[in-house]
Write a protein that holds these residues in place. Structure first.
Motif, PDB file in Angstrom:
ATOM      1  N   ILE A 107       0.842  -1.196   0.000  1.00 20.92           N
ATOM      2  CA  ILE A 107       0.000   0.000   0.000  1.00 20.92           C
ATOM      3  C   ILE A 107       0.878   1.247   0.000  1.00 20.92           C
ATOM      4  CG2 ILE A 107      -1.818   1.245   1.243  1.00 20.92           C
ATOM      5  CD1 ILE A 107      -2.361  -1.541   2.691  1.00 20.92           C
ATOM      6  N   TYR A 108       0.566   2.165  -0.903  1.00 18.55           N
ATOM      7  CA  TYR A 108       1.275   3.447  -0.937  1.00 18.55           C
ATOM      8  C   TYR A 108       0.356   4.491  -0.326  1.00 18.55           C
ATOM      9  CZ  TYR A 108       4.334   7.132  -2.750  1.00 18.55           C
ATOM     10  OH  TYR A 108       5.212   8.182  -2.867  1.00 18.55           O
ATOM     11  N   PHE A 109       0.776   5.106   0.769  1.00 16.42           N
ATOM     12  CA  PHE A 109      -0.027   6.169   1.379  1.00 16.42           C
ATOM     13  C   PHE A 109       0.567   7.524   1.015  1.00 16.42           C
ATOM     14  CE2 PHE A 109      -0.626   9.220   4.871  1.00 16.42           C
ATOM     15  CZ  PHE A 109      -1.989   9.400   4.731  1.00 16.42           C
ATOM     16  N   CYS A 110      -0.295   8.430   0.512  1.00 17.36           N
ATOM     17  CA  CYS A 110       0.133   9.793   0.174  1.00 17.36           C
ATOM     18  C   CYS A 110      -0.433  10.775   1.203  1.00 17.36           C
ATOM     19  CB  CYS A 110      -0.423  10.274  -1.170  1.00 17.36           C
ATOM     20  SG  CYS A 110      -0.260   9.177  -2.558  1.00 17.36           S
ATOM     21  N   GLY A 111       0.419  11.654   1.702  1.00 14.04           N
ATOM     22  CA  GLY A 111      -0.027  12.715   2.592  1.00 14.04           C
ATOM     23  C   GLY A 111       0.943  13.876   2.483  1.00 14.04           C
ATOM     24  N   SER A 112       0.468  15.047   2.828  1.00 13.02           N
ATOM     25  CA  SER A 112       1.277  16.255   2.686  1.00 13.02           C
ATOM     26  C   SER A 112       2.514  16.240   3.596  1.00 13.02           C
ATOM     27  CB  SER A 112       0.405  17.474   3.012  1.00 13.02           C
ATOM     28  OG  SER A 112       1.210  18.617   3.105  1.00 13.02           O
ATOM     29  N   ARG A 158       9.851  20.277   6.461  1.00 19.86           N
ATOM     30  CA  ARG A 158      11.081  20.393   5.652  1.00 19.86           C
ATOM     31  C   ARG A 158      11.310  19.102   4.880  1.00 19.86           C
ATOM     32  NH1 ARG A 158      15.720  22.707   9.343  1.00 19.86           N
ATOM     33  NH2 ARG A 158      16.755  22.704   7.333  1.00 19.86           N
ATOM     34  N   GLY A 159      10.611  18.061   5.280  1.00 18.87           N
ATOM     35  CA  GLY A 159      10.722  16.785   4.575  1.00 18.87           C
ATOM     36  C   GLY A 159      11.807  15.904   5.159  1.00 18.87           C
ATOM     37  N   GLU A 160      12.029  14.787   4.495  1.00 17.22           N
ATOM     38  CA  GLU A 160      13.080  13.879   4.946  1.00 17.22           C
ATOM     39  C   GLU A 160      14.417  14.575   4.777  1.00 17.22           C
ATOM     40  OE1 GLU A 160      12.602   9.663   3.400  1.00 17.22           O
ATOM     41  OE2 GLU A 160      11.064  10.742   2.302  1.00 17.22           O
ATOM     42  N   ASP A 161      15.400  14.121   5.533  1.00 16.36           N
ATOM     43  CA  ASP A 161      16.719  14.702   5.412  1.00 16.36           C
ATOM     44  C   ASP A 161      17.289  14.344   4.047  1.00 16.36           C
ATOM     45  OD1 ASP A 161      19.147  15.792   5.678  1.00 16.36           O
ATOM     46  OD2 ASP A 161      19.863  14.447   7.255  1.00 16.36           O
ATOM     47  N   PHE A 221      16.680  11.471  -5.047  1.00 15.94           N
ATOM     48  CA  PHE A 221      16.560  10.146  -4.434  1.00 15.94           C
ATOM     49  C   PHE A 221      15.127   9.923  -3.946  1.00 15.94           C
ATOM     50  CE2 PHE A 221      16.244   7.639  -0.568  1.00 15.94           C
ATOM     51  CZ  PHE A 221      16.752   6.423  -0.992  1.00 15.94           C
ATOM     52  N   ILE A 222      14.564  10.931  -3.255  1.00 12.05           N
ATOM     53  CA  ILE A 222      13.198  10.813  -2.716  1.00 12.05           C
ATOM     54  C   ILE A 222      12.214  10.599  -3.871  1.00 12.05           C
ATOM     55  CG2 ILE A 222      11.325  12.067  -1.523  1.00 12.05           C
ATOM     56  CD1 ILE A 222      13.519  13.479   0.135  1.00 12.05           C
ATOM     57  N   HIS A 223      12.323  11.411  -4.898  1.00 18.01           N
ATOM     58  CA  HIS A 223      11.426  11.305  -6.053  1.00 18.01           C
ATOM     59  C   HIS A 223      11.509   9.935  -6.711  1.00 18.01           C
ATOM     60  CE1 HIS A 223      10.699  11.456 -10.417  1.00 18.01           C
ATOM     61  NE2 HIS A 223       9.658  12.188 -10.092  1.00 18.01           N
ATOM     62  N   ASP A 224      12.728   9.502  -7.010  1.00 17.29           N
ATOM     63  CA  ASP A 224      12.896   8.245  -7.752  1.00 17.29           C
ATOM     64  C   ASP A 224      12.448   7.046  -6.912  1.00 17.29           C
ATOM     65  OD1 ASP A 224      13.895   9.881  -9.688  1.00 17.29           O
ATOM     66  OD2 ASP A 224      15.959   9.123  -9.607  1.00 17.29           O
ATOM     67  N   ARG A 225      12.768   7.088  -5.603  1.00  9.19           N
ATOM     68  CA  ARG A 225      12.338   6.000  -4.711  1.00  9.19           C
ATOM     69  C   ARG A 225      10.812   5.949  -4.652  1.00  9.19           C
ATOM     70  NH1 ARG A 225      12.630   7.587   1.268  1.00  9.19           N
ATOM     71  NH2 ARG A 225      10.859   8.751   0.429  1.00  9.19           N
ATOM     72  N   ASP A 226      10.175   7.117  -4.524  1.00  8.12           N
ATOM     73  CA  ASP A 226       8.716   7.137  -4.376  1.00  8.12           C
ATOM     74  C   ASP A 226       8.006   6.695  -5.664  1.00  8.12           C
ATOM     75  OD1 ASP A 226       9.113   7.892  -1.786  1.00  8.12           O
ATOM     76  OD2 ASP A 226       8.175   9.861  -1.947  1.00  8.12           O
ATOM     77  N   SER A 264      -1.103  19.606  -1.355  1.00  9.14           N
ATOM     78  CA  SER A 264       0.319  19.274  -1.445  1.00  9.14           C
ATOM     79  C   SER A 264       0.678  19.027  -2.897  1.00  9.14           C
ATOM     80  CB  SER A 264       0.585  18.013  -0.610  1.00  9.14           C
ATOM     81  OG  SER A 264       1.677  17.286  -1.126  1.00  9.14           O
ATOM     82  N   LEU A 265       1.699  19.724  -3.378  1.00  8.05           N
ATOM     83  CA  LEU A 265       2.148  19.516  -4.768  1.00  8.05           C
ATOM     84  C   LEU A 265       2.590  18.080  -4.975  1.00  8.05           C
ATOM     85  CD1 LEU A 265       4.280  22.720  -5.452  1.00  8.05           C
ATOM     86  CD2 LEU A 265       2.187  22.047  -6.648  1.00  8.05           C
ATOM     87  N   GLY A 266       3.315  17.544  -3.977  1.00  5.59           N
ATOM     88  CA  GLY A 266       3.827  16.180  -4.094  1.00  5.59           C
ATOM     89  C   GLY A 266       2.702  15.165  -4.205  1.00  5.59           C
ATOM     90  N   VAL A 267       1.669  15.312  -3.374  1.00  4.68           N
ATOM     91  CA  VAL A 267       0.545  14.374  -3.427  1.00  4.68           C
ATOM     92  C   VAL A 267      -0.175  14.508  -4.776  1.00  4.68           C
ATOM     93  CG1 VAL A 267      -1.669  13.738  -2.394  1.00  4.68           C
ATOM     94  CG2 VAL A 267       0.276  14.277  -0.913  1.00  4.68           C
ATOM     95  N   GLY A 268      -0.370  15.721  -5.229  1.00  2.00           N
ATOM     96  CA  GLY A 268      -1.009  15.929  -6.539  1.00  2.00           C
ATOM     97  C   GLY A 268      -0.207  15.258  -7.655  1.00  2.00           C
TER      98      GLY A 268
END
Ligand SMILES: O=c1[nH]c(=O)n([C@H]2C[C@H](O)[C@@H](COP(=O)(O)O)O2)cc1CO
Length: 145
Positions: free
Chosen positions: A3-8, A45-48, A56-61, A79-83
């Motif tokens: 399961i992939y959960f998306c949240g801001s 601020r997000g993950e370190d 890395f975050i983008h490609d992993r997700d 959230s732009l990322g969730v969109g």
């Protein structure tokens, strides 16, 4: 089930307690690939990213999205990322549930609500107290399909 959960995250962490509650429930159905999204230690601020960077975050997700069997998104906090993730999953044709709380006083983006096709991609209005029931309903229909 994966399961992939998306949240801001960088869009704001106001709903993190609710994300935690959703992820706990989701973990009774399978492995939540993005458990970190519900961590109260994670700030806006997000993950370190200093070690590996945003790439890395983008490609992993995106990889996790590809691996997932189902996607659940809490979309009340914009959230732009969730969109972005939701745009990608529409193309991947993943079974997706978007959860929105009208009590927030916000109006959900037409690009999310308007993507509801009643099958693969579903947007559900809800209030916080019914979240577990809605997830139960969603996963029981999944089993039948
Ligand atoms: O550090 C991060 N880690 C991460 O996994 N994400 C992914 C998962 C979330 O569902 C989504 C949040 O996007 P945003 O940060 O734009 O609100 O993006 C986003 C960030 C930061 O943008």
């Amino acid at each position: 089930m994966r399961i992939y959960f998306c949240g801001s995250i960088r869009g704001g962490r106001d709903d993190v307690t609710l994300y935690r509650r959703i992820v706990q429930k989701l973990q009774s159905y399978g492995t939540v690939l993005t458990e970190h999204v519900s961590s109260t230690d994670l700030t806006d601020r997000g993950e370190d990213a200093s070690a590996a960077g945003d790439k890395f975050i983008h490609d992993r997700d995106v990889e996790w999205l590809q691996q997932s069997d189902v996607v659940v998104a809490e979309v009340t906090q914009p959230s732009l990322g969730v969109g972005y993730e939701l745009g990608r999953v529409v193309v991947m044709k993943k079974k997706t549930l978007c959860l929105f709380r009208p009590s927030s006083g916000r109006t959900l983006s037409a690009m999310i609500r308007g993507a509801d096709n009643g099958e693969q991609f579903v947007v559900r209005d809800y209030s916080e107290d019914e979240v577990e029931n809605i997830l139960e309903e969603f996963f029981s229909t999944l089993k039948r399909t």
